[in-house]
Design an enzyme around this catalytic site. Structure first.
Site, PDB file in Angstrom:
ATOM      1  N   PHE A 138       0.863  -1.181   0.000  1.00  0.00           N
ATOM      2  CA  PHE A 138       0.000   0.000   0.000  1.00  0.00           C
ATOM      3  C   PHE A 138       0.899   1.230   0.000  1.00  0.00           C
ATOM      4  CE2 PHE A 138      -2.432   3.503   1.716  1.00  0.00           C
ATOM      5  CZ  PHE A 138      -3.587   3.421   0.949  1.00  0.00           C
ATOM      6  N   ASP A 223       9.885   2.241   1.453  1.00  0.00           N
ATOM      7  CA  ASP A 223       8.721   3.012   1.890  1.00  0.00           C
ATOM      8  C   ASP A 223       8.571   2.818   3.395  1.00  0.00           C
ATOM      9  OD1 ASP A 223       6.273   4.047   2.569  1.00  0.00           O
ATOM     10  OD2 ASP A 223       5.140   3.031   0.990  1.00  0.00           O
ATOM     11  N   LYS A 252       3.816  10.517   7.612  1.00  0.00           N
ATOM     12  CA  LYS A 252       3.007  10.225   8.794  1.00  0.00           C
ATOM     13  C   LYS A 252       3.613  10.822  10.070  1.00  0.00           C
ATOM     14  CE  LYS A 252       0.628   6.208   6.858  1.00  0.00           C
ATOM     15  NZ  LYS A 252      -0.697   6.828   6.700  1.00  0.00           N
TER      16      LYS A 252
END
Length: 397
Positions: A138, A223, A252
């Site tokens: 994702f 990632d 984030k």
């Protein structure tokens, strides 16, 4: 409270289906709903709130910077961008950083860098650079990120997507080798797949990927947007594999749970393919984001949150692995990033845990993802373990 839900649903686009739970306050590892009920937050905004809700040092940095200057655009210099860049580059052991705003923007940036590096440095013909991603990934929901996805339901209705993108099963070295060719510019992976189900890579897999990248002159992109910055008990999750990527992607929790900021980090030989006009962001690296992120990085190190994640995460994992329930297929994790895989849909059990004061969320239908803020204390860890144990063991009867 029904008015609140009705008002939101009336004006919101229909791309979310949230729980009927409205939060109004957060502090540390706890949140409160509009009725005054408290919960231990084991979602953490999918790792956005690693530092806990409303950390006073991060709030202070936000307040002080907001009273000076918040935005200059990259057409000018600001007085704190370079300081933040030096701090994050030193932590990542990289020469250069490109600040953006969201995780998926970092992904888009990495795709552009990989393609341009492929043509400018590796000598791949224009329009031919290829990127390989992992099934179950994702990376976001923009068109570039979706082009890397193996989830057909995410892509339906949004095609055509980017060409020259391939996927391989997470851990399948044999197929990966067969996909690499002279046009391969990069391999992108999450060192632990979050949305995919807290999937930990098979032993030595990422080391083998690194070796393949070195052999074939291919960039390795990590990632770390969800799993980086202490979440797994290491600064970067890829450190568990003893590997250093060519490009780090962060987001984030880089904004301390307060302000969006993401980052793409690489050495000069990679980052220098970008020249003025080839990429940019109006808000990227703005003074407010840099001030908040700098404070968040200080808190991460000064308050030993990485070590705390490793220690408390292992305690929680040990306790959860003792649960006696026929529902459980596997309990896995690193640091405060744990997945409980069930043989039935997990939502019912998550809802029961929420009723008992532990806020959690399922992923992939049958996996409970547990990722509390890294500031969670021993007592709260014990409560989380107790609630999860009771809910899953009682479900046997």
């Amino acid at each position: 409270m029904n008015d609140l839900f009705e008002l939101t649903d009336r004006y919101s686009s229909n791309n979310y289906s949230p729980l009927k739970l409205a939060l109004t306050k957060g502090l540390g590892a706890k949140v409160w709903d509009v009725d005054g009920n408290s919960y231990i937050d084991c979602v953490s905004g999918f790792s956005v709130v690693n530092h806990g809700h409303c950390h006073p040092k991060i709030i202070k940095a936000f307040q002080e910077q907001s009273e000076k200057i918040t935005m200059v655009s990259r057409a000018l210099y600001s007085d704190n961008l370079g300081q933040w860049e030096e701090k994050i580059c030193n932590l990542a052991n990289k020469d250069k950083v490109l600040p953006m705003n969201t995780g998926t923007e970092a992904i888009e940036t990495a795709i552009k860098i990989a393609r341009k590096w492929g043509t400018d440095v590796k000598g791949i013909e224009e329009g031919k650079p290829e990127i390989i991603a992992m099934n179950g990934n994702f990376h976001g929901r923009t068109l570039g990120a979706l082009s890397l996805s193996s989830q057909e339901s995410y892509k339906k209705g949004f095609t055509p997507l980017l060409d020259n993108m391939h996927t391989v099963d997470y851990g399948d070295v044999t197929t990966l080798k067969s996909l690499i060719n002279e046009n391969t510019a990069a391999i992108i992976l999450e060192p632990i797949q979050g949305e995919g189900g807290v999937n930990i890579p098979p032993e030595y897999f990422i080391q083998e990927v690194r070796n393949l990248c070195d052999q074939h002159n291919v960039l390795l992109i990590a990632d770390e947007i969800q799993v980086g910055l202490g979440r797994t008990g290491k600064l970067f999750a890829i450190e568990w594999e003893g590997v250093e990527p060519d490009i780090y992607l962060l987001g984030k929790s880089l904004g301390g749970g307060l302000y969006p900021i993401s980052a793409v980090l690489a050495n000069e030989d990679v980052m220098n393919v970008l020249t003025p006009g080839t990429h940019g962001s109006t808000f990227g690296g703005n003074p407010l984001a840099c001030a908040v992120s700098s404070a968040a990085l200080d808190v991460l190190i000064d308050e030993n949150l990485i070590e705390r994640s490793a220690e408390l995460g292992q305690k929680l994992l040990n306790q959860l692995q003792l649960i006696d329930s026929d529902l459980i297929v596997d309990v896995r994790g690193r640091g405060l990033f744990i997945g409980i895989e069930l043989n039935k849909p997990a939502q019912t059990y998550c809802l029961e845990m929420i009723k008992q004061g532990v806020l959690c969320k399922e992923t992939q239908g049958n996996i409970i993802r547990i990722s509390p803020p890294l500031v969670i204390d021993e007592e709260e860890i014990a409560t989380v373990a107790k609630v999860i144990t009771e809910v899953l063991e009682q479900a046997n009867h």
